[in-house]
Design a protein around this motif. Sequence first.
Motif, PDB file in Angstrom:
ATOM      1  N   LEU A 138       0.989  -1.100   0.023  1.00  0.00           N
ATOM      2  CA  LEU A 138      -0.266   0.065   0.088  1.00  0.00           C
ATOM      3  C   LEU A 138       0.732   1.312   0.216  1.00  0.00           C
ATOM      4  O   LEU A 138       0.656   2.316  -0.459  1.00  0.00           O
ATOM      5  CB  LEU A 138      -1.019   0.132   1.236  1.00  0.00           C
ATOM      6  CG  LEU A 138      -2.018  -1.152   1.107  1.00  0.00           C
ATOM      7  CD1 LEU A 138      -2.381  -1.523   2.432  1.00  0.00           C
ATOM      8  CD2 LEU A 138      -3.003  -0.904   0.126  1.00  0.00           C
ATOM      9  N   VAL A 186      -9.330   7.569  -3.120  1.00  0.00           N
ATOM     10  CA  VAL A 186      -8.239   6.788  -3.435  1.00  0.00           C
ATOM     11  C   VAL A 186      -8.036   5.884  -2.530  1.00  0.00           C
ATOM     12  O   VAL A 186      -7.480   4.899  -2.699  1.00  0.00           O
ATOM     13  CB  VAL A 186      -7.116   8.121  -3.374  1.00  0.00           C
ATOM     14  CG1 VAL A 186      -5.654   7.486  -3.513  1.00  0.00           C
ATOM     15  CG2 VAL A 186      -7.370   9.229  -4.840  1.00  0.00           C
ATOM     16  N   ASN A 187      -8.411   6.226  -1.289  1.00  0.00           N
ATOM     17  CA  ASN A 187      -8.204   5.170  -0.191  1.00  0.00           C
ATOM     18  C   ASN A 187      -8.729   3.849  -0.587  1.00  0.00           C
ATOM     19  O   ASN A 187      -8.521   2.831  -0.179  1.00  0.00           O
ATOM     20  CB  ASN A 187      -8.620   5.378   1.188  1.00  0.00           C
ATOM     21  CG  ASN A 187      -7.610   6.667   1.527  1.00  0.00           C
ATOM     22  OD1 ASN A 187      -6.486   6.847   1.480  1.00  0.00           O
ATOM     23  ND2 ASN A 187      -8.101   7.406   2.572  1.00  0.00           N
ATOM     24  N   ASP A 188     -10.107   4.279  -0.887  1.00  0.00           N
ATOM     25  CA  ASP A 188     -11.171   2.926  -1.084  1.00  0.00           C
ATOM     26  C   ASP A 188     -10.527   2.177  -2.420  1.00  0.00           C
ATOM     27  O   ASP A 188     -10.456   1.065  -2.671  1.00  0.00           O
ATOM     28  CB  ASP A 188     -12.625   3.491  -1.490  1.00  0.00           C
ATOM     29  CG  ASP A 188     -13.246   3.756  -0.540  1.00  0.00           C
ATOM     30  OD1 ASP A 188     -12.681   3.763   0.597  1.00  0.00           O
ATOM     31  OD2 ASP A 188     -14.219   4.712  -0.594  1.00  0.00           O
ATOM     32  N   TYR A 218      -6.967   2.010  -3.128  1.00  0.00           N
ATOM     33  CA  TYR A 218      -5.977   1.094  -2.634  1.00  0.00           C
ATOM     34  C   TYR A 218      -6.638  -0.061  -1.858  1.00  0.00           C
ATOM     35  O   TYR A 218      -6.074  -1.348  -2.042  1.00  0.00           O
ATOM     36  CB  TYR A 218      -5.195   1.974  -1.578  1.00  0.00           C
ATOM     37  CG  TYR A 218      -4.324   3.044  -2.306  1.00  0.00           C
ATOM     38  CD1 TYR A 218      -4.138   3.164  -3.423  1.00  0.00           C
ATOM     39  CD2 TYR A 218      -3.999   4.080  -1.360  1.00  0.00           C
ATOM     40  CE1 TYR A 218      -3.394   4.474  -4.030  1.00  0.00           C
ATOM     41  CE2 TYR A 218      -3.216   5.168  -1.874  1.00  0.00           C
ATOM     42  CZ  TYR A 218      -2.961   5.195  -2.993  1.00  0.00           C
ATOM     43  OH  TYR A 218      -2.494   6.095  -3.551  1.00  0.00           O
ATOM     44  N   LEU A 219      -7.658   0.052  -1.364  1.00  0.00           N
ATOM     45  CA  LEU A 219      -7.983  -1.201  -0.332  1.00  0.00           C
ATOM     46  C   LEU A 219      -8.693  -2.135  -1.332  1.00  0.00           C
ATOM     47  O   LEU A 219      -8.711  -3.437  -1.003  1.00  0.00           O
ATOM     48  CB  LEU A 219      -8.984  -0.720   0.678  1.00  0.00           C
ATOM     49  CG  LEU A 219      -8.438   0.278   1.992  1.00  0.00           C
ATOM     50  CD1 LEU A 219      -9.399   0.848   2.699  1.00  0.00           C
ATOM     51  CD2 LEU A 219      -7.171  -0.641   2.568  1.00  0.00           C
ATOM     52  N   ALA A 220      -9.350  -1.677  -2.251  1.00  0.00           N
ATOM     53  CA  ALA A 220     -10.125  -2.401  -3.233  1.00  0.00           C
ATOM     54  C   ALA A 220      -8.919  -3.198  -3.903  1.00  0.00           C
ATOM     55  O   ALA A 220      -9.189  -4.493  -4.462  1.00  0.00           O
ATOM     56  CB  ALA A 220     -10.708  -1.657  -4.372  1.00  0.00           C
ATOM     57  N   TRP A 266      -6.411  -3.946  -2.780  1.00  0.00           N
ATOM     58  CA  TRP A 266      -5.610  -4.871  -1.799  1.00  0.00           C
ATOM     59  C   TRP A 266      -6.496  -6.219  -1.770  1.00  0.00           C
ATOM     60  O   TRP A 266      -5.806  -7.315  -1.820  1.00  0.00           O
ATOM     61  CB  TRP A 266      -5.667  -4.259  -0.445  1.00  0.00           C
ATOM     62  CG  TRP A 266      -5.379  -5.376   0.777  1.00  0.00           C
ATOM     63  CD1 TRP A 266      -6.244  -5.988   1.381  1.00  0.00           C
ATOM     64  CD2 TRP A 266      -4.043  -5.595   1.505  1.00  0.00           C
ATOM     65  NE1 TRP A 266      -5.464  -6.724   2.516  1.00  0.00           N
ATOM     66  CE2 TRP A 266      -4.330  -6.454   2.257  1.00  0.00           C
ATOM     67  CE3 TRP A 266      -2.768  -5.386   0.747  1.00  0.00           C
ATOM     68  CZ2 TRP A 266      -3.116  -6.854   2.742  1.00  0.00           C
ATOM     69  CZ3 TRP A 266      -1.704  -5.685   1.469  1.00  0.00           C
ATOM     70  CH2 TRP A 266      -1.765  -6.687   2.633  1.00  0.00           C
ATOM     71  N   ASN A 267      -7.916  -6.051  -2.096  1.00  0.00           N
ATOM     72  CA  ASN A 267      -8.839  -7.184  -1.906  1.00  0.00           C
ATOM     73  C   ASN A 267      -8.619  -7.982  -3.456  1.00  0.00           C
ATOM     74  O   ASN A 267      -9.152  -8.950  -3.553  1.00  0.00           O
ATOM     75  CB  ASN A 267     -10.075  -6.655  -1.665  1.00  0.00           C
ATOM     76  CG  ASN A 267     -10.390  -6.355  -0.352  1.00  0.00           C
ATOM     77  OD1 ASN A 267      -9.822  -6.944   0.476  1.00  0.00           O
ATOM     78  ND2 ASN A 267     -11.283  -5.427  -0.078  1.00  0.00           N
ATOM     79  N   THR A 268      -8.247  -7.314  -4.598  1.00  0.00           N
ATOM     80  CA  THR A 268      -8.406  -7.657  -5.865  1.00  0.00           C
ATOM     81  C   THR A 268      -7.041  -8.343  -6.151  1.00  0.00           C
ATOM     82  O   THR A 268      -7.018  -9.320  -7.349  1.00  0.00           O
ATOM     83  CB  THR A 268      -8.607  -6.630  -6.851  1.00  0.00           C
ATOM     84  OG1 THR A 268      -9.924  -5.950  -6.256  1.00  0.00           O
ATOM     85  CG2 THR A 268      -9.056  -7.111  -7.993  1.00  0.00           C
TER      86      THR A 268
END
Lengths: 299, 191
Positions: free
Chosen positions: B23, B52-54, B56-58, B60-62
Amino acid sequence: MNTQDLFSLIGEIDDAWIIEAEELSSPVSSASSSSVSSASRSWKRFFPSFGLLAASILLVTGLFLIPKLLKKETASPTSDLGQEETVPAILPVTENLEETIPETFSGGPGSQDGSGNGIAIPPIPSDHTICYEGKNLTDEEASVYFSENLPRIISSLKASGLSLSDPRISETGYSHVCYGNEADHGNLVLNRNFRDYPLFDGKNLVAIVTLFKIEEDDLIHDSISFGGEWFSDFGDFLAAHQGEKLLFIYINRFYEIILTPDGKCYSPQGNEITQVTESFSGISDPYSILYCEEAVYTP
Amino acid sequence: MMSHNADDAKIIKLFWNRDEKALAEVSKAYGRFCSSIAGNILDNEQDVEECVNDAYLATWNTIPPQKPAFLAPFLGRITRNLAINRYKKNHAEKRGGGSSELILEELQEVIPGGISADSELIRKDMLEVINRFLSSLSPDKRKIFVRRYWYSDPISRIASATGLSENHIAVTLSRMRKTLHKLLSEGGFDL
């Protein structure tokens, strides 16, 4: 259809055009840099580097809680925009897949990971039985995949600066016989769900397209490697061994070597192979011992 | 094997290893890129930051299971989708959408009459027409189109980046919209 639908649909254009247009980004975009720095701070709220304990807790949070928290956000683009590809359902990570991935990222010349320097090369396992792992990916499936996806791959390569006038993907690919990694459990392993396909421009090797199949969705995905200085030498090697059954091996899952039928050892990335050949000492015919039809490529 | 973009490969490897450094690295390499895309669609800085945070986290999940060959379009697409969704939400709540409204007005000219986007098949066919249209353009014109309607860049910014006048860019875009409208209509979408 309304304009928002069209706007969303344009979001799905080929990667090649997006990459190409990135060149046109102007310094004005730095106007958003303040947002960037604050965004960075903000995600650190989720993943601060406060030591192993915090990292562990947050990693668990990331793996189990954040996907659930995000599901609401990610479900929206998936359903609204038909973006299955970019925001798919959350799938579990399989140990097998995770262990087989890093080979694609190993470095070329000069890479610490891929150089082999200072890395102990393990001996060939005493049990020469080859264990097959992963869902089988065949050349026939690859052919179907390339018939649909090769134009996109070529566009992406061109957009990345590669000059291609006569691109041609190999009809046959090869997997790797692996050993020496913890995940191999002391066995010879062949991951049937990974297969490499050389991409030529005319007679020149320009890229390697790795196809891999994920257990959970049974779909084929690709990963393109190109740009390494060693491609030219590797291409020359393939040209010099036309008609020979070359055997592809991964030692430690990242150190790639090729064995020729006459017992010679070659590193596609041009790495030092002394340690490898030393590890074969006392073995009369490593090619025969490690031979596996799926790991053979005949240029 | 060496990826064309060593940084991308390293970042993707971190994601696959579930290493939180991914991240930090993705933010360092693509933070400005993502913020620019979200910022072009959303005016509110807080919305941009959250988007933008979302993203990054998406990501991370993808990743995994995905392993994109190129991170920029992959991340950009996620960011863009999240920004559009947030824009839609803001618009529905009448919070003020931002600069995207002008782009949407422009795109109104492109849409053939009577078309429904309900069918995934129609969406795919339309996307094919759009990609064909883009491949028929000269690189210079294509960049202008993509900067405007994918990156949502203001015309002034495109003019600045190309060295052309804003009027020139506006006229070029207008012509391209008309051509795309014609192609979509000829493709049987004007039902």
